[in-house]
Design a protein around this motif. Structure first.
Motif, PDB file in Angstrom:
ATOM      1  N   SER A 161      13.617  54.678  66.433  1.00  0.00           N
ATOM      2  CA  SER A 161      15.671  54.063  65.117  1.00  0.00           C
ATOM      3  C   SER A 161      15.259  52.522  65.050  1.00  0.00           C
ATOM      4  N   HIS A 204      16.863  50.706  62.493  1.00  0.00           N
ATOM      5  CA  HIS A 204      18.758  50.006  62.614  1.00  0.00           C
ATOM      6  C   HIS A 204      18.498  49.835  63.714  1.00  0.00           C
ATOM      7  N   GLY A 229      20.990  50.679  66.779  1.00  0.00           N
ATOM      8  CA  GLY A 229      20.227  52.364  67.055  1.00  0.00           C
ATOM      9  C   GLY A 229      19.413  52.195  68.490  1.00  0.00           C
ATOM     10  N   GLN A 255      21.343  56.632  67.433  1.00  0.00           N
ATOM     11  CA  GLN A 255      21.327  57.055  66.959  1.00  0.00           C
ATOM     12  C   GLN A 255      22.095  56.898  65.663  1.00  0.00           C
ATOM     13  N   ARG A 256      21.402  56.404  64.959  1.00  0.00           N
ATOM     14  CA  ARG A 256      21.146  55.829  63.491  1.00  0.00           C
ATOM     15  C   ARG A 256      19.936  55.077  63.227  1.00  0.00           C
TER      16      ARG A 256
END
Length: 293
Positions: free
Chosen positions: A283, A285, A288, A292-293
């Motif tokens: 990730s 993000h 993250g 999760q994102r």
């Protein structure tokens, strides 16, 4: 004429054979005609093969014949075709495997690692996979096969099973074949891979998984095969196990990983762990670290 100039496009070893035969018989084409007296089907088929076309259209290889690969055949003819009298038999084993073919192909990139490769060590020869005298698809022994993949799985039967499982690479659809990932003639990497490592090979198609990522998943960086079965699996996305079982093989402690839960628990249904951790390959993000994102 200087043999080196006349046959300049041929490898040095083959130039010597061809030049010597020119002096001995006066006509290499005549040598093929003599072979056709007993081996008519092979000589006729050779004209339509890749080798036959190459010799026919290459002006530097004028006069190439059966003896160019099989060596002088005079003793074989005089012996009435007796087995063992041809200088270079159709199949060579052990340390002499594929010597005739390597006279031309040893400097080609795809064949550069043949010597010492797994196939060479197993006693496989060029004629076991290639129909060198005919314009035909790959073969296994005398049986013509439909594709490169079919040829490979005739020996690698454990990989044949993977092709029939639920999730596979598009081999059955012939959008790719075994040679898309492996170099059957040898490789500097393990398992005859056509790349330096498993991950480098996978990233040639799955570039979005390459990264670099702000938050990286260690197993992904190490080896794609930690989680995926490349030849096929009955689990989604060629996983080696169901996501919840696969994730828990590493994540044994903490929070909800080891809680049995109900059959309707979020991590037991649908995409299981991936319901909440979809960016499992990494990730970018800032929030993250848990993918999760």
């Amino acid at each position: 004429m200087d043999p080196g100039k006349r046959f300049g496009a041929l490898p040095a070893a083959l130039c010597g054979i061809v030049a010597g035969l020119s002096l001995m018989s006066g006509s290499l084409v005549r040598a093929s005609e003599e072979c056709a007296a007993c081996h008519e089907d092979l000589v006729k088929g050779f004209a339509a093969s890749a080798h036959g076309r190459a010799f026919r259209y290459d002006p530097q290889s004028e006069g190439a014949s059966c003896e160019s690969c099989h060596g002088p055949g005079r003793r074989h003819v005089e012996a009435g075709g007796e087995a063992g009298t041809i200088a270079n038999p159709a199949k060579l084993r052990g340390g002499e495997a594929a010597d005739a073919c390597l006279a031309c192909h040893e400097n080609r990139l795809l064949q550069a690692h043949w010597t010492g490769s797994q196939h060479e060590a197993a006693g496989v020869t060029c004629a076991d996979c290639h129909a060198v005298h005919a314009a035909s698809p790959p073969r296994r022994g005398r049986a013509v096969v439909r594709s490169t993949t079919e040829l490979c799985v005739s020996c690698h039967v454990s990989q044949r099973k993977g092709l029939l499982q639920r999730s596979t690479h598009p081999l059955r659809e012939e959008k790719m074949d075994c040679a898309s990932c492996h170099n059957p003639h040898g490789s500097g990497a393990e398992h005859l891979l056509a790349a330096d490592s498993v991950n480098d090979l996978c990233f040639t198609c799955h570039q979005e998984k390459r990264g670099p990522f702000l938050w990286e998943h260690a197993p992904v960086r190490e080896d794609c095969l930690t989680c995926h079965a490349p030849h096929g699996s009955n689990h989604d996305r060629m996983l080696v196990a169901r996501p919840v079982q696969l994730c828990q093989s590493c994540h044994l402690q903490g929070r909800h990983q080891t809680v049995a839960g109900l059959p309707t628990a979020m991590w037991n249904v649908n995409r299981q762990c991936l319901n909440c951790h979809p960016q499992i390959h990494g990730s970018n993000h800032p929030s993250g670290p848990l993918f999760q994102r």
